[in-house]
Scaffold this motif. Structure first.
Motif, short mmCIF file in Angstrom:
data_model
loop_
_atom_site.label_atom_id
_atom_site.label_comp_id
_atom_site.label_asym_id
_atom_site.label_seq_id
_atom_site.Cartn_x
_atom_site.Cartn_y
_atom_site.Cartn_z
N GLN A 100 9.82 39.91 40.38
CA GLN A 100 10.33 38.58 40.73
C GLN A 100 11.73 38.33 40.16
N ARG A 101 12.23 39.25 39.36
CA ARG A 101 13.55 39.11 38.71
C ARG A 101 13.58 37.90 37.79
N VAL A 127 21.18 41.55 37.87
CA VAL A 127 19.85 41.15 38.34
C VAL A 127 19.00 40.82 37.12
N GLN A 128 18.49 39.60 37.06
CA GLN A 128 17.69 39.19 35.92
C GLN A 128 16.37 39.97 35.86
N GLY A 129 15.79 40.05 34.66
CA GLY A 129 14.51 40.73 34.53
C GLY A 129 14.11 40.90 33.08
N GLY A 186 15.73 37.60 50.34
CA GLY A 186 14.57 37.43 49.48
C GLY A 186 13.77 38.71 49.37
N HIS A 187 12.58 38.55 48.76
CA HIS A 187 11.75 39.73 48.52
C HIS A 187 10.47 39.64 49.33
N ASN A 188 9.37 40.02 48.74
CA ASN A 188 8.14 40.34 49.47
C ASN A 188 7.83 39.39 50.63
N ILE A 189 7.56 40.00 51.77
CA ILE A 189 7.08 39.27 52.95
C ILE A 189 5.55 39.34 52.94
N ILE A 190 4.91 38.20 53.07
CA ILE A 190 3.44 38.14 53.02
C ILE A 190 2.82 38.55 54.35
#
Length: 563
Positions: free
Chosen positions: A93-94, A161-163, A285-289
């Protein structure tokens, strides 16, 4: 009062320098120097959380809302491993976390000493960086080295990129000695911010592709709320060749967007699905559901651009052709002045979407309580301006079937999409934000994370809606498990008859049941009027929920076959 460990003192001074104001400490002996030094510290708030797994997700929820690092500190041994689920989720999720693990000196590892494991680089697969502090014997070069790597670790949490970043601290006994502050403050190193742009040649190429594409799809996955991005995408969505498909956790909602992808796709014929495939797909964005949109796009032929400031390319759809290393808000704002092709792409898809919305709402209005119909009333009742923390598995999928509300902020642990810390994340998020926060959770996830309430961070602003369908309902919905016979209930669904009533009493939380639409309406009014964290438990029919969902999709197909 300070611990007598100079490196621990420097660590805490650097927390202040890096504006890390919240630390979560789990109980233990090896991390005592941190506990001693942080108790009653004037610039840092230290929180005590007993369960390391829960602590990790509480820190994640706090950092999610603060958009700033939260530090986690634990003792040595298996305590370290219990942070791992939250670290993995934060990585994908960064979200910035500073993981600080106390350790035994190296010479005692694998020598039969208690609470000792091989801790260096233990999170290597899902961490931005790991650092091993050296034992401080007073040597000025070692003190300088430790301060330098601690400063670097804290800087890396937010640079680029945060993390999550890991600091492992071997500490020699005695662990409980106190002293005054020893010596001068450690030095913080700042890093100049970089601004990125594309070459004029690249912009020219992008402009040409935009002008020649009659079907442009913007598909948005998980993204934090971002007003500038919302406005930029709203502006380009005015073009007839552009259709915007978003998911609830993208936090992008507008009357001109399709925010219910699966509901739309269930109303389309195979020919319409083929026509839906764009000439140009732009993802952010990231993950596609939605599995359904992924299946359709993996079969089509088109150009795919992914826009992400990190330059990382997600080839989820197996068509990636260009990575655009820009902030999405900046990229889409630049498209304002571009020429777009005339098209009926958006008009047709929005017409189909409206037909599916009408059919879906009609079905839900005419049927009694189930998982499906319960979510309609729940999502309507959440007060404006609320943060919604979404549980995983079936919960987030049901939420996806209803139009996203522009006045809500949607969050969920979709980095890895596990059920293990949904409640703890909501606890941390509501504590950090101070805003009204609603958690919608399934029963298995809720009971699995029950230690989320074993701390003093649960606020009156947290409201919990527990969907209790007697097991993991997702396994009756998805293909595969439903055809496994007797294994379904025992090993996939894990059917049960538990309720949260006695659980709520243990933590002194107001609790109420709802088992039909009228009780649900009254229960939702009660929930949002209570002046403390409360639980509304919605019981739905375990053996009927999947059937109702299938009937819902079939009804939409029948009602929209002529569109």
């Amino acid at each position: 009062m300070w611990s007598d460990k100079k490196t621990v003192q420097d660590y805490i001074m650097l927390l202040v320098e890096h504006n890390i104001r919240h630390v979560i400490i789990t109980p233990g002996s090896r991390n005592a120097p941190f506990s001693i030094s942080l108790t009653d510290h004037p610039d840092i708030t230290a929180h005590s959380v007993i369960d390391e797994r829960s602590a990790g997700f509480i820190a994640l929820g706090m950092a999610q809302q603060l958009n700033a690092p939260v530090a986690l500190i634990c003792t040595s041994g298996t305590a370290v491993l219990n942070f791992a689920p939250a670290i993995a989720e934060a990585y994908y999720q960064r979200i910035p976390l500073l993981i600080t693990t106390a350790d035994r000196p190296q010479e005692w590892i694998d020598q039969g000493e208690g609470q000792s494991i091989r801790q260096p680089d233990v999170y290597r697969n899902y961490i931005k960086a790991s650092f091993d502090v050296v034992l401080d014997n007073g040597d000025k070069d070692l003190i300088w080295y430790n301060a330098r790597i601690m400063d670097e670790a804290m800087r890396l949490c937010v640079d680029g990129v945060q993390g999550p970043v890991h600091l492992n601290f071997p500490l020699r006994e005695s662990l409980y000695k106190k002293s005054e502050f020893l010596g001068k403050n450690p030095r913080k190193v700042s890093q100049a911010k970089m601004t990125n742009d594309l070459t004029e040649e690249e912009w020219k190429s992008i402009k040409t592709m935009i002008a020649s594409s009659k079907k442009i799809m913007v598909l948005a996955g998980q993204h934090v709320p971002h007003n500038e991005l919302q406005q930029a995408i709203q502006r380009i969505s005015q073009n007839d060749s552009v259709v915007v498909l978003t998911e609830s956790h993208s936090n992008l909602a507008d009357a001109n967007f399709v925010t219910t992808i699966d509901r739309l796709l269930m109303g389309l014929s195979e020919e319409q699905k083929d026509w839906l495939v764009p000439d140009l797909l732009i993802t952010i964005g990231h993950n596609i559901i939605s599995r359904k949109i992924k299946d359709i796009l993996r079969k089509g032929e088109y150009m795919h651009w992914h826009v992400d400031h990190s330059g990382e390319g997600l080839d989820t759809l197996q068509h990636l052709s260009k990575i655009i290393a820009l902030q999405p808000s900046f990229f889409f704002s630049r498209l304002d002045s571009f020429e777009f092709a005339p098209s009926n792409y958006k008009q047709e898809i929005l017409k189909w979407n409206e037909a599916c919305r009408y059919a879906g709402n009609k079905y839900v209005a005419d049927h009694e309580i189930s998982d499906l119909t319960a979510f309609e009333k729940i999502l309507e009742a959440i007060p404006s301006g609320c943060d919604l923390q979404m549980g995983n598995s079936s919960v987030v999928r049901y939420i996806q079937l209803y139009d996203a509300r522009e006045d809500l902020n949607y969050f969920g642990n979709r980095g890895v999409a596990g059920i293990d810390g949904c409640t703890s994340t909501a606890v941390g998020a509501s504590f950090a934000s101070g805003r009204l926060t609603t958690l919608i959770s399934g029963d298995v996830a809720f009971f699995y994370d029950s230690n989320a309430f074993w701390n003093e961070m649960v606020t009156a602003q947290l409201k919990i809606i527990l969907i209790n369908n007697g097991g993991g309902g997702i396994f009756r919905i998805i293909e595969g498990p439903s055809g496994t016979g007797s294994a379904l209930e025992k090993f996939f669904e894990t059917a049960h008859q538990r309720t949260a009533e006695s659980f709520a009493a243990m933590f002194n939380l107001p609790h109420r049941f709802a088992s039909d639409k009228n009780e649900l309406t009254g229960g939702l009014e009660w929930l949002f009027q209570t002046n403390q964290c409360s639980i509304l438990e919605v019981t739905t029919p375990r053996l009927e929920n999947d059937k109702e969902l299938k009937k819902y999709f079939e009804f939409i197909k029948q009602q929209t076959q002529d569109i």
